[in-house]
Design an enzyme around this catalytic site. Structure first.
Site, PDB file in Angstrom:
ATOM      1  N   GLU A  62       0.861  -1.196   0.000  1.00 54.09           N
ATOM      2  CA  GLU A  62       0.000   0.000   0.000  1.00 54.09           C
ATOM      3  C   GLU A  62       0.889   1.235   0.000  1.00 54.09           C
ATOM      4  O   GLU A  62       1.778   1.373   0.858  1.00 54.09           O
ATOM      5  CB  GLU A  62      -0.937   0.038   1.218  1.00 54.09           C
ATOM      6  CG  GLU A  62      -1.840   1.268   1.130  1.00 54.09           C
ATOM      7  CD  GLU A  62      -2.838   1.396   2.268  1.00 54.09           C
ATOM      8  OE1 GLU A  62      -2.998   0.439   3.060  1.00 54.09           O
ATOM      9  OE2 GLU A  62      -3.455   2.474   2.362  1.00 54.09           O
ATOM     10  N   GLU A  87       4.841   5.154   3.616  1.00 52.83           N
ATOM     11  CA  GLU A  87       4.276   6.482   3.917  1.00 52.83           C
ATOM     12  C   GLU A  87       5.443   7.405   4.304  1.00 52.83           C
ATOM     13  O   GLU A  87       6.333   6.992   5.036  1.00 52.83           O
ATOM     14  CB  GLU A  87       3.243   6.368   5.053  1.00 52.83           C
ATOM     15  CG  GLU A  87       2.682   7.669   5.577  1.00 52.83           C
ATOM     16  CD  GLU A  87       2.051   8.562   4.513  1.00 52.83           C
ATOM     17  OE1 GLU A  87       1.095   8.154   3.845  1.00 52.83           O
ATOM     18  OE2 GLU A  87       2.549   9.694   4.339  1.00 52.83           O
ATOM     19  N   ASP A 114      10.017   7.865   0.645  1.00 53.64           N
ATOM     20  CA  ASP A 114       9.346   8.136  -0.629  1.00 53.64           C
ATOM     21  C   ASP A 114       9.162   6.831  -1.409  1.00 53.64           C
ATOM     22  O   ASP A 114      10.141   6.150  -1.743  1.00 53.64           O
ATOM     23  CB  ASP A 114      10.220   9.121  -1.420  1.00 53.64           C
ATOM     24  CG  ASP A 114       9.680   9.424  -2.800  1.00 53.64           C
ATOM     25  OD1 ASP A 114       8.644   8.855  -3.189  1.00 53.64           O
ATOM     26  OD2 ASP A 114      10.306  10.243  -3.492  1.00 53.64           O
ATOM     27  N   ASP A 137      -2.781  11.983  -3.234  1.00 50.24           N
ATOM     28  CA  ASP A 137      -3.006  13.435  -3.231  1.00 50.24           C
ATOM     29  C   ASP A 137      -3.405  13.893  -4.641  1.00 50.24           C
ATOM     30  O   ASP A 137      -2.677  13.633  -5.596  1.00 50.24           O
ATOM     31  CB  ASP A 137      -1.735  14.159  -2.806  1.00 50.24           C
ATOM     32  CG  ASP A 137      -1.360  13.830  -1.376  1.00 50.24           C
ATOM     33  OD1 ASP A 137      -2.024  14.333  -0.463  1.00 50.24           O
ATOM     34  OD2 ASP A 137      -0.408  13.049  -1.177  1.00 50.24           O
ATOM     35  N   ASP A 173     -11.326  10.405  -5.015  1.00 51.43           N
ATOM     36  CA  ASP A 173     -12.602  11.146  -5.007  1.00 51.43           C
ATOM     37  C   ASP A 173     -12.481  12.368  -5.918  1.00 51.43           C
ATOM     38  O   ASP A 173     -13.339  13.245  -5.873  1.00 51.43           O
ATOM     39  CB  ASP A 173     -12.958  11.601  -3.583  1.00 51.43           C
ATOM     40  CG  ASP A 173     -11.972  12.625  -3.060  1.00 51.43           C
ATOM     41  OD1 ASP A 173     -10.754  12.429  -3.268  1.00 51.43           O
ATOM     42  OD2 ASP A 173     -12.398  13.641  -2.467  1.00 51.43           O
ATOM     43  N   THR A 208     -11.637   5.063   4.084  1.00 54.27           N
ATOM     44  CA  THR A 208     -10.425   5.696   4.630  1.00 54.27           C
ATOM     45  C   THR A 208     -10.744   7.119   5.102  1.00 54.27           C
ATOM     46  O   THR A 208     -11.817   7.666   4.804  1.00 54.27           O
ATOM     47  CB  THR A 208      -9.291   5.764   3.580  1.00 54.27           C
ATOM     48  OG1 THR A 208      -9.580   6.820   2.660  1.00 54.27           O
ATOM     49  CG2 THR A 208      -9.117   4.454   2.822  1.00 54.27           C
ATOM     50  N   LYS A 209      -9.771   7.706   5.799  1.00 54.67           N
ATOM     51  CA  LYS A 209      -9.960   9.057   6.328  1.00 54.67           C
ATOM     52  C   LYS A 209     -10.229  10.051   5.188  1.00 54.67           C
ATOM     53  O   LYS A 209     -11.134  10.875   5.251  1.00 54.67           O
ATOM     54  CB  LYS A 209      -8.688   9.449   7.087  1.00 54.67           C
ATOM     55  CG  LYS A 209      -8.757  10.776   7.757  1.00 54.67           C
ATOM     56  CD  LYS A 209      -7.527  11.048   8.599  1.00 54.67           C
ATOM     57  CE  LYS A 209      -7.484  12.513   8.948  1.00 54.67           C
ATOM     58  NZ  LYS A 209      -6.143  12.977   9.271  1.00 54.67           N
ATOM     59  N   GLU A 211     -11.284   9.359   2.206  1.00 54.72           N
ATOM     60  CA  GLU A 211     -12.546   9.015   1.531  1.00 54.72           C
ATOM     61  C   GLU A 211     -13.712   9.713   2.252  1.00 54.72           C
ATOM     62  O   GLU A 211     -14.599  10.281   1.617  1.00 54.72           O
ATOM     63  CB  GLU A 211     -12.749   7.495   1.582  1.00 54.72           C
ATOM     64  CG  GLU A 211     -14.013   7.024   0.911  1.00 54.72           C
ATOM     65  CD  GLU A 211     -14.020   5.511   0.714  1.00 54.72           C
ATOM     66  OE1 GLU A 211     -13.183   4.831   1.339  1.00 54.72           O
ATOM     67  OE2 GLU A 211     -14.843   5.030  -0.066  1.00 54.72           O
TER      68      GLU A 211
END
Ligand SMILES: C[S@@+](CC[C@H](N)C(=O)[O-])C[C@H]1O[C@@H](n2cnc3c(N)ncnc32)[C@H](O)[C@@H]1O
Length: 230
Positions: A62, A87, A114, A137, A173, A208-209, A211
Site C-alpha cells: 500500500e 508512507e 518516498d 493526493d 474522489d 479511509t480518512k 474518503e
C-alpha cells in the site's frame, strides 16, 4: 529512472505535530516493524519480501497509507497475507506502529520513505501480488499536476514490481484525476481492466480518512482495478 522525466515528488513534508504516543511508537517500535530504506544501486541489499513474509500467501503493497486505519484493518482481516505500507509522514507511521503493536499484526511492515525511491532502489521486480493506492493526493491546481503520483513515469517504475496476474487497485474522489488514472493505465499493453472503465467498490475495502472527507463534500468515489496480464 527514465531520463526523459524528472523524478515525481508527490508530497510535501509538512511539520505536523506528532502526539506523544506516536513519538513513543517511533522510538520503541520502529526497529521491530519498519524496514529501513536501502539503496541497491550503491551495493546495499535489496528488500527480500519473500523472506520477510515467509509462509504468507499474497504480498500486498500500500502506497501512502496516511494514518493507516484502513491498512491495519485489511492486514488484521487477512492474516494469511503479508502487507507492506509505505508512507512519508512520520505521524501516520507512529499511529500505524501503535496499531500493529495493539493488534499484534505480525503480517504488516512499514517503510517510512518516498515510495518512488523505494520502488526504484529497494524492491526487486515481481515482488507484489497486489498494490493499493487509496486517495493519492489529487494536487488539484493545474500548476501542481506534475506532482500527481499516477503518471506514466511512476507507472513505468511500479508495474515491473507487480507479479504477472497481480493487480493494481486505485481509488480517488477527484473526478478529473480519476479520468487521468484511467487514461494512463488504458494505454499500457499487457494491462487488463475487467470493468472496462471504473470498477464497483469490491465491498472489502474499509472507508479511509480521506474518503470520508471526499464524501462529506459529495465527491463521487472512483475505483480503478487493473490486472497485469500473465
Ligand atoms: C491524500 S492522503 C491519503 C491517505 C490515505 N490513503 C487515506 O485514504 O486516508 C495521501 C498520502 O500519500 C502519502 N504520499 C504521497 N506521496 C507519497 C510517496 N511518494 N511516498 C509515500 N507516501 C506518499 C502522503 O504523505 C499522504 O499521507
Amino acid at each position: 529512472m527514465d531520463k526523459n522525466y524528472p523524478r515525481i515528488k508527490s508530497y510535501v513534508l509538512r511539520n505536523v505535530k506528532m502526539s506523544k504516543g506516536q513519538k513513543r511508537a517511533l522510538e520503541t517500535l520502529y526497529d521491530t516493524w519498519c524496514l529501513p530504506f536501502s539503496d541497491s544501486s550503491t551495493g546495499q541489499k535489496p528488500c527480500n519480501l519473500e523472506e520477510i513474509f515467509s509462509g504468507r500467501g499474497k504480498i500486498i503493497l500500500e502506497i501512502g497509507f496516511g494514518m493507516g486505519d484502513a491498512t491495519a484493518r485489511i492486514a488484521g482481516e487477512n492474516p494469511e497475507n503479508g502487507y507492506l505500507g509505505i508512507e512519508v509522514h512520520k505521524a501516520g507511521v507512529g499511529k500505524l506502529l501503535n496499531e500493529i503493536n495493539r493488534r499484534n499484526l505480525s503480517n504488516l511492515r512499514i517503510i517510512n520513505h518516498d515510495a518512488v525511491e523505494v520502488l526504484e532502489k529497494m524492491i526487486p521486480d515481481e515482488s507484489f501480488d497486489g498494490v493499493h493506492i487509496f486517495f493519492p493526493d489529487p494536487w488539484p491546481k493545474k500548476r501542481h499536476h506534475k506532482r500527481r503520483l499516477i503518471q506514466q513515469p511512476f507507472i513505468n517504475i511500479l508495474l515491473p514490481k507487480i507479479k504477472k496476474g497481480g493487480y493494481l487497485y486505485l481509488v480517488t474522489d477527484w473526478e478529473e484525476y480519476a479520468e487521468q488514472i484511467l487514461a494512463v493505465l488504458s494505454h499500457i499493453e499487457g494491462l487488463i481492466n475487467p470493468a472496462d472503465g471504473f470498477s464497483e467498490n469490491p465491498g472489502w475495502r474499509p472507508v479511509t480518512k480521506f474518503e470520508r472527507k471526499g464524501m462529506d463534500k459529495d465527491h463521487p468515489i472512483r475505483e480503478v482495478y487493473i490486472l497485469k496480464g500473465g
